[in-house]
Scaffold this motif. Structure first.
Motif, PDB file in Angstrom:
ATOM      1  N   GLN A  99       3.950   0.891   4.940  1.00 42.12           N
ATOM      2  CA  GLN A  99       5.138   1.455   5.560  1.00 42.12           C
ATOM      3  C   GLN A  99       5.212   0.954   6.927  1.00 42.12           C
ATOM      4  OE1 GLN A  99       5.071   5.751   5.169  1.00 42.12           O
ATOM      5  NE2 GLN A  99       5.707   6.149   7.266  1.00 42.12           N
ATOM      6  N   TYR A 100       6.278   0.717   7.478  1.00 43.27           N
ATOM      7  CA  TYR A 100       6.831   0.598   8.971  1.00 43.27           C
ATOM      8  C   TYR A 100       7.402   1.750   9.162  1.00 43.27           C
ATOM      9  CZ  TYR A 100       5.833  -4.618   8.432  1.00 43.27           C
ATOM     10  OH  TYR A 100       5.183  -5.924   8.432  1.00 43.27           O
ATOM     11  N   ASP A 101       7.011   2.167  10.662  1.00 42.65           N
ATOM     12  CA  ASP A 101       7.853   3.159  11.409  1.00 42.65           C
ATOM     13  C   ASP A 101       8.274   2.771  12.683  1.00 42.65           C
ATOM     14  OD1 ASP A 101       6.935   6.128  10.500  1.00 42.65           O
ATOM     15  OD2 ASP A 101       5.538   4.566   9.890  1.00 42.65           O
ATOM     16  N   TRP A 102       9.568   2.963  13.066  1.00 40.98           N
ATOM     17  CA  TRP A 102       9.995   2.580  14.462  1.00 40.98           C
ATOM     18  C   TRP A 102      10.268   3.989  15.323  1.00 40.98           C
ATOM     19  CZ3 TRP A 102      11.348   0.521   9.880  1.00 40.98           C
ATOM     20  CH2 TRP A 102      11.407  -1.143   9.709  1.00 40.98           C
ATOM     21  N   ASN A 103      10.429   3.669  16.892  1.00 40.03           N
ATOM     22  CA  ASN A 103      10.803   4.739  17.448  1.00 40.03           C
ATOM     23  C   ASN A 103      12.199   5.278  17.462  1.00 40.03           C
ATOM     24  OD1 ASN A 103       7.887   4.981  18.394  1.00 40.03           O
ATOM     25  ND2 ASN A 103       8.177   3.362  20.022  1.00 40.03           N
ATOM     26  N   GLU A 104      12.935   4.444  17.014  1.00 40.20           N
ATOM     27  CA  GLU A 104      14.349   4.692  16.947  1.00 40.20           C
ATOM     28  C   GLU A 104      14.805   4.333  15.536  1.00 40.20           C
ATOM     29  OE1 GLU A 104      15.550   2.988  20.357  1.00 40.20           O
ATOM     30  OE2 GLU A 104      15.955   1.059  19.612  1.00 40.20           O
ATOM     31  N   ASN A 105      15.995   4.594  15.254  1.00 38.23           N
ATOM     32  CA  ASN A 105      16.581   4.060  13.997  1.00 38.23           C
ATOM     33  C   ASN A 105      17.133   2.662  14.032  1.00 38.23           C
ATOM     34  OD1 ASN A 105      16.479   6.481  12.395  1.00 38.23           O
ATOM     35  ND2 ASN A 105      18.680   7.206  12.899  1.00 38.23           N
ATOM     36  N   VAL A 106      17.075   2.012  12.926  1.00 41.51           N
ATOM     37  CA  VAL A 106      17.256   0.595  12.785  1.00 41.51           C
ATOM     38  C   VAL A 106      18.169   0.513  11.542  1.00 41.51           C
ATOM     39  CG1 VAL A 106      15.313  -0.367  14.069  1.00 41.51           C
ATOM     40  CG2 VAL A 106      14.996  -0.136  11.529  1.00 41.51           C
ATOM     41  N   THR A 107      19.004  -0.460  11.344  1.00 44.03           N
ATOM     42  CA  THR A 107      19.756  -0.919  10.132  1.00 44.03           C
ATOM     43  C   THR A 107      19.302  -1.883   9.511  1.00 44.03           C
ATOM     44  OG1 THR A 107      21.642   0.065  11.021  1.00 44.03           O
ATOM     45  CG2 THR A 107      21.924  -1.344   9.087  1.00 44.03           C
ATOM     46  N   ILE A 108      18.719  -1.685   7.966  1.00 42.84           N
ATOM     47  CA  ILE A 108      17.842  -2.440   7.242  1.00 42.84           C
ATOM     48  C   ILE A 108      18.703  -2.959   5.999  1.00 42.84           C
ATOM     49  CG2 ILE A 108      15.969  -3.020   6.071  1.00 42.84           C
ATOM     50  CD1 ILE A 108      14.539  -0.898   7.821  1.00 42.84           C
ATOM     51  N   ASP A 109      18.907  -4.454   5.695  1.00 43.23           N
ATOM     52  CA  ASP A 109      19.393  -4.745   4.445  1.00 43.23           C
ATOM     53  C   ASP A 109      18.670  -5.672   3.671  1.00 43.23           C
ATOM     54  OD1 ASP A 109      19.888  -6.997   6.072  1.00 43.23           O
ATOM     55  OD2 ASP A 109      22.170  -6.690   5.992  1.00 43.23           O
ATOM     56  N   ARG A 110      17.449  -6.015   4.150  1.00 44.19           N
ATOM     57  CA  ARG A 110      16.694  -6.827   3.335  1.00 44.19           C
ATOM     58  C   ARG A 110      15.430  -7.182   3.674  1.00 44.19           C
ATOM     59  NH1 ARG A 110      17.499 -12.870   5.592  1.00 44.19           N
ATOM     60  NH2 ARG A 110      15.348 -13.365   5.547  1.00 44.19           N
ATOM     61  N   VAL A 111      14.496  -7.298   2.691  1.00 39.19           N
ATOM     62  CA  VAL A 111      13.023  -7.276   3.056  1.00 39.19           C
ATOM     63  C   VAL A 111      12.381  -8.692   2.400  1.00 39.19           C
ATOM     64  CG1 VAL A 111      12.506  -5.193   3.275  1.00 39.19           C
ATOM     65  CG2 VAL A 111      12.071  -6.084   1.030  1.00 39.19           C
ATOM     66  N   ASP A 112      11.466  -9.276   2.998  1.00 38.03           N
ATOM     67  CA  ASP A 112      10.739 -10.622   2.656  1.00 38.03           C
ATOM     68  C   ASP A 112       9.193 -10.160   2.410  1.00 38.03           C
ATOM     69  OD1 ASP A 112      13.228 -11.609   2.698  1.00 38.03           O
ATOM     70  OD2 ASP A 112      12.582 -13.156   4.371  1.00 38.03           O
ATOM     71  N   VAL A 113       8.574 -10.366   1.214  1.00 34.90           N
ATOM     72  CA  VAL A 113       7.266 -10.057   1.080  1.00 34.90           C
ATOM     73  C   VAL A 113       6.565 -11.492   0.632  1.00 34.90           C
ATOM     74  CG1 VAL A 113       5.663  -8.640  -0.207  1.00 34.90           C
ATOM     75  CG2 VAL A 113       7.684  -7.715   0.413  1.00 34.90           C
ATOM     76  N   ARG A 140      11.970   4.519   9.229  1.00 35.10           N
ATOM     77  CA  ARG A 140      10.809   4.426   8.435  1.00 35.10           C
ATOM     78  C   ARG A 140      11.386   3.539   7.076  1.00 35.10           C
ATOM     79  NH1 ARG A 140       8.777  10.607   7.846  1.00 35.10           N
ATOM     80  NH2 ARG A 140       8.895  10.985   9.953  1.00 35.10           N
ATOM     81  N   ILE A 141      10.468   2.727   6.568  1.00 36.95           N
ATOM     82  CA  ILE A 141      10.535   1.904   5.282  1.00 36.95           C
ATOM     83  C   ILE A 141       9.332   1.692   4.734  1.00 36.95           C
ATOM     84  CG2 ILE A 141      10.547  -0.473   6.244  1.00 36.95           C
ATOM     85  CD1 ILE A 141      12.968  -0.830   4.161  1.00 36.95           C
ATOM     86  N   ARG A 142       9.462   1.762   3.359  1.00 40.95           N
ATOM     87  CA  ARG A 142       8.076   2.003   2.776  1.00 40.95           C
ATOM     88  C   ARG A 142       8.171   0.786   1.453  1.00 40.95           C
ATOM     89  NH1 ARG A 142       5.176   7.398   0.866  1.00 40.95           N
ATOM     90  NH2 ARG A 142       4.603   7.333   3.312  1.00 40.95           N
TER      91      ARG A 142
END
Length: 149
Positions: free
Chosen positions: A57-71, A124-126
């Protein structure tokens, strides 16, 4: 189209389990893996948990906008293997929710596997990573993208 930036670089990583000799720092340290067994930086692994689903999981101190992940998957040929499957969830403010309209979910070695989806705004994203029956899983690098904030 706005420039995409790797938001993982400013995130704090956590996981359901990390092998004592592995590390979460490699997930978002900016290192470019040479291959899936690369040990040139710390890697994340969850050995010995064969056949289970583990999360990072990733956590940020403020909201972010996400539309893609690379693993970029870690595969050491010694108990850590490419996963059977994975999914991406985001925190909707009160619970974990599946991302919408996902395309990708690659499970290939020696490269970034890209998943794109309908943009979400979250702090947060997981990744939920399902291991193959006789193996555990690992990650070399996990990048998260969204439009420049």
């Amino acid at each position: 189209m706005p420039e995409q930036v790797d938001l993982a670089l400013s995130a704090t990583a956590s996981a359901s389990y990390v092998s004592p000799w592995e590390s979460l720092t490699g997930l978002n340290d900016g290192y470019e893996p040479l291959h899936s067994a690369d040990r040139g930086h710390p890697v994340y692994g969850n050995w010995d948990n064969p056949g289970t689903t583990q999360w990072v999981q990733y956590d940020w101190n403020e909201n972010v906008t996400i539309d893609r992940v690379d693993v970029y998957w870690f595969d050491d040929d010694a108990g850590i293997d490419l996963p059977a499957s994975y999914s991406v969830q985001y925190w909707n403010g009160s619970a974990w929710a599946e991302i919408g309209n996902a395309s990708g979910y690659g499970l290939l070695p020696d490269r970034y596997n890209t998943t794109i989806f309908t943009p979400v705004t979250t702090n947060r994203i997981r990744l939920n990573v399902k291991a193959k029956v006789d193996f555990s899983t690992g990650i070399q690098s996990w990048r998260v993208y969204g439009p420049q904030q």
